[in-house]
Design a protein around this motif. Structure first.
Motif, short mmCIF file in Angstrom:
data_model
loop_
_atom_site.label_atom_id
_atom_site.label_comp_id
_atom_site.label_asym_id
_atom_site.label_seq_id
_atom_site.Cartn_x
_atom_site.Cartn_y
_atom_site.Cartn_z
N LYS A 40 45.45 5.55 125.58
CA LYS A 40 46.22 6.65 125.16
C LYS A 40 46.70 6.34 123.64
N ALA A 41 46.98 5.37 123.37
CA ALA A 41 47.45 4.83 121.87
C ALA A 41 46.45 5.40 120.86
N ASN A 42 45.30 5.65 121.14
CA ASN A 42 44.25 6.10 120.10
C ASN A 42 43.76 7.54 120.29
N TYR A 43 44.70 8.37 121.19
CA TYR A 43 43.99 9.76 121.24
C TYR A 43 44.10 10.32 119.93
N LYS A 44 44.87 10.21 118.95
CA LYS A 44 45.04 10.97 117.84
C LYS A 44 43.85 10.53 116.92
N ASN A 45 43.54 9.34 117.06
CA ASN A 45 42.18 8.99 116.43
C ASN A 45 40.85 9.59 117.02
N TYR A 46 40.87 9.61 118.23
CA TYR A 46 39.69 10.17 119.09
C TYR A 46 39.81 11.80 118.51
N LEU A 47 40.84 12.35 118.51
CA LEU A 47 40.86 13.84 118.25
C LEU A 47 40.30 13.93 116.63
N ASP A 48 40.72 12.96 115.81
CA ASP A 48 40.38 13.24 114.52
C ASP A 48 38.70 13.11 114.37
N TRP A 49 38.07 12.39 115.16
CA TRP A 49 36.77 12.09 115.26
C TRP A 49 36.23 13.36 116.00
N ALA A 50 36.68 13.67 117.19
CA ALA A 50 36.11 15.07 117.76
C ALA A 50 36.10 16.25 116.98
N ILE A 51 37.19 16.54 116.21
CA ILE A 51 37.19 17.77 115.50
C ILE A 51 36.22 17.74 114.52
N GLU A 52 35.82 16.74 113.78
CA GLU A 52 34.62 16.63 112.80
C GLU A 52 33.13 16.92 113.54
N ALA A 53 33.19 16.23 114.85
CA ALA A 53 31.83 15.88 115.32
C ALA A 53 31.41 17.04 116.15
N VAL A 54 32.31 17.91 117.10
CA VAL A 54 31.71 18.69 117.86
C VAL A 54 31.34 20.20 116.93
N ARG A 55 30.43 20.97 117.59
CA ARG A 55 29.93 22.15 116.87
C ARG A 55 30.79 23.14 117.05
N LYS A 103 31.52 5.74 115.65
CA LYS A 103 31.34 5.64 114.26
C LYS A 103 29.94 5.82 114.15
N GLY A 104 29.23 4.93 115.04
CA GLY A 104 27.76 4.80 114.86
C GLY A 104 26.99 6.02 115.50
N LEU A 105 27.61 7.08 116.10
CA LEU A 105 27.06 8.23 116.70
C LEU A 105 26.72 8.97 115.74
N LYS A 106 25.06 9.85 115.93
CA LYS A 106 24.90 10.82 115.10
C LYS A 106 24.71 11.86 115.78
N VAL A 107 25.64 12.42 116.57
CA VAL A 107 25.68 13.66 117.41
C VAL A 107 26.57 14.69 117.14
N THR A 108 26.15 16.01 117.46
CA THR A 108 26.90 16.95 117.26
C THR A 108 27.17 17.56 118.86
N PRO A 109 28.28 17.13 119.38
CA PRO A 109 28.31 17.39 120.86
C PRO A 109 28.93 18.89 121.21
N ASP A 110 28.55 19.33 122.16
CA ASP A 110 29.21 20.52 122.64
C ASP A 110 30.54 20.45 123.48
N MET A 111 30.80 19.24 123.72
CA MET A 111 31.84 19.03 124.32
C MET A 111 32.37 17.42 124.31
N VAL A 112 33.60 17.18 124.29
CA VAL A 112 34.11 15.69 124.07
C VAL A 112 35.12 15.64 125.14
N PHE A 113 35.30 14.64 125.97
CA PHE A 113 36.05 14.38 126.75
C PHE A 113 36.75 12.91 126.63
N ILE A 114 38.33 13.20 126.19
CA ILE A 114 38.80 12.07 125.86
C ILE A 114 39.78 11.29 127.03
N ASP A 115 39.47 10.05 127.43
CA ASP A 115 40.18 9.55 128.65
C ASP A 115 40.39 8.01 128.37
N ALA A 116 40.28 7.60 127.36
CA ALA A 116 40.53 6.00 127.25
C ALA A 116 41.98 5.79 126.84
#
Ligand code: SAH
Ligand code: DHB
Ligand code: MG
Length: 217
Positions: free
Chosen positions: A139-154, A124-137
């Motif tokens: 598992k119950a939050n994977y969909k939440n991480y995806l929702d963040w990543a879809i908006e965040a990546v370039r 929530k506090g990151l102000k970045v536009t990543p080229d790549m996001v690796f999700i590996d924490a």
């Protein structure tokens, strides 16, 4: 806690030929083994796949969610240019301290920014536009991480999820692993929403654990 299994002959072949570990990788493995955490990290060839994809993307900024002792982190950091940035998030203070110690001893330390905290809070506090996001924490939050990543990546950016067979649960294979219904629900939603999304081009690599790849259009 350790999730050791015998690797298949094809994995052994690929590891031997294509995924030679550095001294630093070997040190991280030693630390994982002595703390009975070896096997929770990705395998060598999976690390090499992450590295290969980072290079293919010409990534300059990567976000990793779930770092453990920094094994996967190091594979990806090796693909970054000297001024590249890898933001790695780890909730456990003990894991964070180990990752910090082990990664600071490598030539890639200046590229790696370790955050200790609950991933959703840190993201929530990151102000970045990543080229790549690796999700590996968790598992119950994977969909939440995806929702963040879809908006965040370039646009053109890559989202990768590890363990996307959820220890056999997605494919009806009993690997003797318990899976919380929350994790099963979240991983189903993760894979299914990626597969159905018209904002993404996606595929799954049939590694033993399953690795889902999604590129934002
Ligand atoms: N990517 C690592 C393995 C990560 S294992 C590798 O392949 O080398 C998963 C890690 O996620 C664990 O270290 C765990 O402590 C961390 N984790 C679990 N829940 C988390 C959360 N909510 N936020 C951040 N990290 C979390
Ligand atoms: C576990 C987590 C992982 O990311 C993994 O690749 C294997 C095991 C675990 O939490 O046990
Ligand atoms: Mg994993």
């Amino acid at each position: 806690m350790a999730r050791e299994r015998t690797t298949t002959l094809s994995e052994d072949y690929i590891n031997r030929l294509f995924a030679k570990e550095s001294e630093a990788h070997i040190k991280i493995n030693k630390a994982l083994k002595s703390d009975e955490k070896y096997g929770i990290n990705v395998g060598a060839y999976e690390g090499k796949i992450l590295q290969f994809l980072a290079q293919l993307m010409q990534a300059r900024c990567i976000v990793e969610i779930g770092t453990l002792y920094g094994y996967s982190t190091l594979w990806m950091a090796q693909a970054l240019p000297a001024d590249g940035r890898l933001i790695a998030i780890e909730k456990s203070k003990a894991h964070f301290e180990q990752a910090k110690k082990l990664l600071e001893a490598t030539e890639h330390k200046n590229k790696i920014e370790l955050h200790c905290g609950e991933a959703l809070e840190v993201l929530k506090g990151l102000k970045v536009t990543p080229d790549m996001v690796f999700i590996d924490a968790d598992k119950a939050n994977y969909k939440n991480y995806l929702d963040w990543a879809i908006e965040a990546v370039r646009p053109g950016g890559l989202i990768i999820g590890d363990n996307t067979f959820l220890f056999g649960h997605m494919i009806g294979e009993d690997r003797g692993e318990r899976g919380s219904s929350k994790a099963i629900e979240a991983m189903s939603a993760f894979n299914e929403s990626i597969a159905a999304s018209d904002r993404l081009v996606s595929v799954m690599l049939p590694t033993y654990e399953g690795m889902t790849l999604a590129m934002k259009k």
